[in-house]
Design a protein around this motif. Structure first.
Motif, PDB file in Angstrom:
ATOM      1  N   THR A  14     -81.547  39.842 -31.723  1.00  0.00           N
ATOM      2  CA  THR A  14     -82.455  38.807 -31.754  1.00  0.00           C
ATOM      3  C   THR A  14     -81.587  37.552 -31.328  1.00  0.00           C
ATOM      4  OG1 THR A  14     -83.865  39.447 -33.138  1.00  0.00           O
ATOM      5  CG2 THR A  14     -83.914  37.082 -32.822  1.00  0.00           C
ATOM      6  N   ILE A  15     -80.420  37.286 -32.045  1.00  0.00           N
ATOM      7  CA  ILE A  15     -79.518  36.162 -31.734  1.00  0.00           C
ATOM      8  C   ILE A  15     -78.955  36.279 -30.348  1.00  0.00           C
ATOM      9  CG2 ILE A  15     -77.461  34.958 -32.473  1.00  0.00           C
ATOM     10  CD1 ILE A  15     -79.614  34.596 -34.106  1.00  0.00           C
ATOM     11  N   GLU A  16     -78.840  37.672 -29.897  1.00  0.00           N
ATOM     12  CA  GLU A  16     -77.890  38.053 -28.545  1.00  0.00           C
ATOM     13  C   GLU A  16     -78.929  37.469 -27.362  1.00  0.00           C
ATOM     14  OE1 GLU A  16     -75.545  41.581 -26.282  1.00  0.00           O
ATOM     15  OE2 GLU A  16     -76.217  41.867 -28.459  1.00  0.00           O
ATOM     16  N   ARG A  17     -80.322  37.929 -27.656  1.00  0.00           N
ATOM     17  CA  ARG A  17     -81.140  37.685 -26.705  1.00  0.00           C
ATOM     18  C   ARG A  17     -81.745  36.166 -26.512  1.00  0.00           C
ATOM     19  NH1 ARG A  17     -84.744  43.119 -28.246  1.00  0.00           N
ATOM     20  NH2 ARG A  17     -83.162  44.529 -27.580  1.00  0.00           N
ATOM     21  N   GLU A  18     -81.055  35.485 -27.375  1.00  0.00           N
ATOM     22  CA  GLU A  18     -81.545  33.976 -27.492  1.00  0.00           C
ATOM     23  C   GLU A  18     -83.134  33.801 -27.765  1.00  0.00           C
ATOM     24  OE1 GLU A  18     -79.870  31.291 -26.534  1.00  0.00           O
ATOM     25  OE2 GLU A  18     -77.954  32.370 -25.910  1.00  0.00           O
ATOM     26  N   GLN A  19     -83.611  34.832 -28.593  1.00  0.00           N
ATOM     27  CA  GLN A  19     -84.775  34.650 -29.323  1.00  0.00           C
ATOM     28  C   GLN A  19     -84.802  34.025 -30.323  1.00  0.00           C
ATOM     29  OE1 GLN A  19     -85.619  38.965 -29.292  1.00  0.00           O
ATOM     30  NE2 GLN A  19     -86.883  38.692 -27.345  1.00  0.00           N
ATOM     31  N   ARG A  20     -85.961  33.622 -31.110  1.00  0.00           N
ATOM     32  CA  ARG A  20     -85.868  32.743 -32.559  1.00  0.00           C
ATOM     33  C   ARG A  20     -85.820  33.705 -33.650  1.00  0.00           C
ATOM     34  NH1 ARG A  20     -87.634  27.750 -30.654  1.00  0.00           N
ATOM     35  NH2 ARG A  20     -86.149  27.003 -29.366  1.00  0.00           N
ATOM     36  N   ILE A  21     -85.383  33.309 -34.732  1.00  0.00           N
ATOM     37  CA  ILE A  21     -85.515  33.799 -36.123  1.00  0.00           C
ATOM     38  C   ILE A  21     -86.578  32.934 -36.725  1.00  0.00           C
ATOM     39  CG2 ILE A  21     -84.523  34.310 -38.086  1.00  0.00           C
ATOM     40  CD1 ILE A  21     -83.310  36.050 -36.016  1.00  0.00           C
ATOM     41  N   GLU A  22     -87.544  33.819 -37.376  1.00  0.00           N
ATOM     42  CA  GLU A  22     -88.618  32.896 -37.958  1.00  0.00           C
ATOM     43  C   GLU A  22     -88.693  33.019 -39.579  1.00  0.00           C
ATOM     44  OE1 GLU A  22     -90.315  30.751 -36.576  1.00  0.00           O
ATOM     45  OE2 GLU A  22     -89.910  31.239 -34.311  1.00  0.00           O
ATOM     46  N   PRO A  23     -89.260  32.356 -40.332  1.00  0.00           N
ATOM     47  CA  PRO A  23     -89.124  32.348 -41.710  1.00  0.00           C
ATOM     48  C   PRO A  23     -89.525  33.982 -42.378  1.00  0.00           C
ATOM     49  CG  PRO A  23     -90.215  30.342 -41.197  1.00  0.00           C
ATOM     50  CD  PRO A  23     -90.107  31.266 -39.953  1.00  0.00           C
ATOM     51  N   ARG A  24     -90.264  34.615 -41.902  1.00  0.00           N
ATOM     52  CA  ARG A  24     -90.474  35.963 -42.408  1.00  0.00           C
ATOM     53  C   ARG A  24     -89.625  37.124 -41.791  1.00  0.00           C
ATOM     54  NH1 ARG A  24     -97.178  36.433 -42.726  1.00  0.00           N
ATOM     55  NH2 ARG A  24     -97.436  34.506 -43.991  1.00  0.00           N
ATOM     56  N   ASP A  25     -88.652  36.990 -40.807  1.00  0.00           N
ATOM     57  CA  ASP A  25     -87.785  37.765 -40.393  1.00  0.00           C
ATOM     58  C   ASP A  25     -86.730  37.786 -41.619  1.00  0.00           C
ATOM     59  OD1 ASP A  25     -89.364  37.550 -38.304  1.00  0.00           O
ATOM     60  OD2 ASP A  25     -88.039  36.463 -37.144  1.00  0.00           O
ATOM     61  N   TRP A  26     -86.151  39.197 -41.253  1.00  0.00           N
ATOM     62  CA  TRP A  26     -84.995  39.557 -42.023  1.00  0.00           C
ATOM     63  C   TRP A  26     -83.760  38.649 -41.701  1.00  0.00           C
ATOM     64  CZ3 TRP A  26     -79.889  40.951 -41.348  1.00  0.00           C
ATOM     65  CH2 TRP A  26     -79.257  41.116 -42.567  1.00  0.00           C
ATOM     66  N   MET A  27     -82.878  37.924 -42.347  1.00  0.00           N
ATOM     67  CA  MET A  27     -81.752  37.021 -42.204  1.00  0.00           C
ATOM     68  C   MET A  27     -80.613  37.452 -43.017  1.00  0.00           C
ATOM     69  SD  MET A  27     -83.004  33.272 -42.708  1.00  0.00           S
ATOM     70  CE  MET A  27     -84.487  33.744 -42.235  1.00  0.00           C
ATOM     71  N   PRO A  28     -79.366  37.352 -42.682  1.00  0.00           N
ATOM     72  CA  PRO A  28     -78.425  37.492 -43.620  1.00  0.00           C
ATOM     73  C   PRO A  28     -78.275  36.258 -44.451  1.00  0.00           C
ATOM     74  CG  PRO A  28     -77.507  37.789 -41.363  1.00  0.00           C
ATOM     75  CD  PRO A  28     -78.921  37.250 -41.367  1.00  0.00           C
ATOM     76  N   ASP A  29     -77.584  36.448 -45.927  1.00  0.00           N
ATOM     77  CA  ASP A  29     -77.561  35.552 -46.781  1.00  0.00           C
ATOM     78  C   ASP A  29     -76.799  34.289 -46.224  1.00  0.00           C
ATOM     79  OD1 ASP A  29     -79.156  36.827 -48.618  1.00  0.00           O
ATOM     80  OD2 ASP A  29     -77.750  37.615 -49.639  1.00  0.00           O
ATOM     81  N   GLY A  30     -76.031  34.618 -45.603  1.00  0.00           N
ATOM     82  CA  GLY A  30     -74.834  33.535 -45.195  1.00  0.00           C
ATOM     83  C   GLY A  30     -75.712  32.734 -44.005  1.00  0.00           C
ATOM     84  N   TYR A  31     -76.379  33.344 -43.096  1.00  0.00           N
ATOM     85  CA  TYR A  31     -77.179  32.337 -42.210  1.00  0.00           C
ATOM     86  C   TYR A  31     -78.214  31.708 -42.840  1.00  0.00           C
ATOM     87  CZ  TYR A  31     -80.572  31.944 -38.101  1.00  0.00           C
ATOM     88  OH  TYR A  31     -81.328  31.291 -37.161  1.00  0.00           O
ATOM     89  N   ARG A  32     -78.839  32.190 -44.013  1.00  0.00           N
ATOM     90  CA  ARG A  32     -79.970  31.210 -44.586  1.00  0.00           C
ATOM     91  C   ARG A  32     -79.174  30.349 -45.332  1.00  0.00           C
ATOM     92  NH1 ARG A  32     -84.637  32.706 -46.409  1.00  0.00           N
ATOM     93  NH2 ARG A  32     -84.354  34.749 -46.134  1.00  0.00           N
TER      94      ARG A  32
END
Length: 320
Positions: A14-32
Motif C-alpha cells: 500500500t505504501i509502495e503504490r502511493e495509496q493511503r493507510i486508513e484508520p481501520r487498516d492494519w499498520m505496524p506499531d512503529g507507524y502508529r
C-alpha cells in the motif's frame, strides 16, 4: 486467517503504490506511534501558536487589523482541533495528549518560544513562520495516512492565506514611516534564524526523518525543506525591501540555489529542552486555559450523555 507477515506485506505494498493507510487498516506499531508523535506535536504547535499573536489582538492599530488577527488566531485553533481529531483516529486520547504536552513528554514547534516585541512581529510571523509552515506542510497533503493528509489540505489553504496577510501587513508598514520600516527590519532580524530552525535539526542529527520518509509520512528531509524555504523567501525579501540577517546568503549558480549560513543549533537544542525565552510562559498559559476550561468539557460530556439517554428512551419506545 491472515498472518502477521501477510499483513505487513499488504501494508508495504500500500505504501509502495502511493495509496493511503486508513484508520481501520492494519499498520505496524512503529507507524502508529510515529504518526501520533508527529500529529500531536503539530496539533500542540497550532494551539500554543495562538499565544504570540493573540496578545496583539487588542493592540492592533485599527478595527480592520484586529478583525484580521482575530480571524487568524481562530483559524489556528481550528487547525489544532483538526489535528487532534486525526490523532484520535489512531487511538490517541486528546486529553492524554494534552497532559503529555503539559508535563513535557511531548513537544511543540520551537518557533513559538520567542516573544512578539512589536506589532511588526505579527506581519513577520505571517510571512516567515507561516511561510515556513507552508513549505513543511504542503508535502504532508500527500502523507500516507489518510486522515492526516486530508486535514492538511484545508490547513495549508488557510496557512497560505495567513502568509499573504502577513506579507501585505509588512508591505504597508514598509511604505510608512521610518520608525515602521525600522520595526519591520528589527522583527525580520529576530525571526529569521528561528524560522530556519522550524524545519528541525540537520539531517545528520534527525532521528525520525529516514523512517518517516520510508513510510511516506514525510516526503522531504529537513534540509531539503529548509533550502526550499530560503529559495522562496529571498526574492520576497528583496521585493519587500528588507535585509535577511545572514552575511553568507548568496545565489549559487552551480547549485541553482541560495547558499546560507548555519543556524545556531545549540540555541535550537536549548529551546527544545525548555530553556527558550518563553517556554515557561507558553506552557503556563496553556495549563491555565486547560484547567479553566475543565467545566466546559465536563458540561459537554454531561450534555452528550443526556442526549444519548433521551435518544435511547425514544428508540425503545418506538420499538415497543
Amino acid at each position: 486467517m491472515t498472518t502477521p507477515r501477510e499483513l505487513q506485506e499488504h501494508f508495504d505494498r500500500t505504501i509502495e503504490r502511493e495509496q493511503r493507510i486508513e484508520p481501520r487498516d492494519w499498520m505496524p506499531d512503529g507507524y502508529r506511534k510515529t504518526l501520533i508523535r508527529q500529529i500531536a506535536q503539530h496539533a500542540h504547535s497550532e494551539i500554543i501558536g495562538m499565544q504570540p499573536e493573540g496578545k496583539w489582538i487588542t493592540r492592533a492599530p485599527s478595527l480592520r487589523r484586529k478583525a484580521i488577527l482575530l480571524a487568524k488566531v481562530q483559524d489556528e485553533a481550528g487547525h489544532g482541533l483538526y489535528l487532534y481529531s486525526a490523532a484520535e483516529t489512531l487511538g490517541a486520547d486528546r486529553g492524554e495528549l494534552t497532559e503529555m504536552l503539559l508535563d513535557g513528554r511531548q513537544k511543540y514547534s520551537s518557533i513559538f518560544n520567542y516573544p512578539t516585541l512589536s506589532y511588526a512581529d505579527v506581519g513577520v510571523i505571517g510571512w516567515l513562520v507561516d511561510g515556513a509552515a507552508i513549505c513543511n506542510q504542503v508535502p504532508l497533503c500527500r502523507s500516507s495516512y489518510g486522515p492526516y493528509a486530508r486535514a492538511m489540505i484545508r490547513i495549508c489553504k488557510e496557512e497560505s492565506f495567513h502568509q499573504r496577510q502577513g506579507y501585505e501587513l509588512l508591505l504597508t508598514m514598509m511604505r510608512g514611516t521610518p520608525e515602521q520600516r525600522e520595526a519591520v527590519q528589527d522583527a525580520v532580524n529576530r525571526w529569521w534564524w528561528p524560522s530556519l530552525m522550524m524545519f528541525g535539526p540537520p539531517d545528520s542529527e534527525s532521528r525520525h526523518t529516514a523512517r518517516s520518509m520510508a513510510w511516506k509520512i514525510k516526503r522531504h528531509t529537513n534540509d531539503e525543506l529548509r533550502q526550499r524555504f530560503v529559495d522562496m523567501t529571498v526574492p520576497q525579501a528583496e521585493a519587500l525591501g528588507v535585509t535577511l540577517p545572514d552575511p553568507e546568503l548568496r545565489w549559487n549558480p552551480e547549485r541553482g540555489h541560495y547558499d546560507f549560513g548555519e543556524p545556531d543549533w545549540d540555541e535550537f537544542r536549548r529551546v527544545i529542552a525548555g530553556d527558550g525565552p518563553c517556554n515557561a510562559e507558553r506552557i503556563a498559559v496553556r495549563r491555565a486555559a486547560h484547567e479553566e476550561g475543565a467545566w466546559v468539557r465536563e458540561a459537554a460530556v454531561s450534555y452528550a450523555a443526556k442526549q444519548a439517554e433521551r435518544a435511547g428512551r425514544g428508540g425503545a419506545g418506538v420499538a415497543a
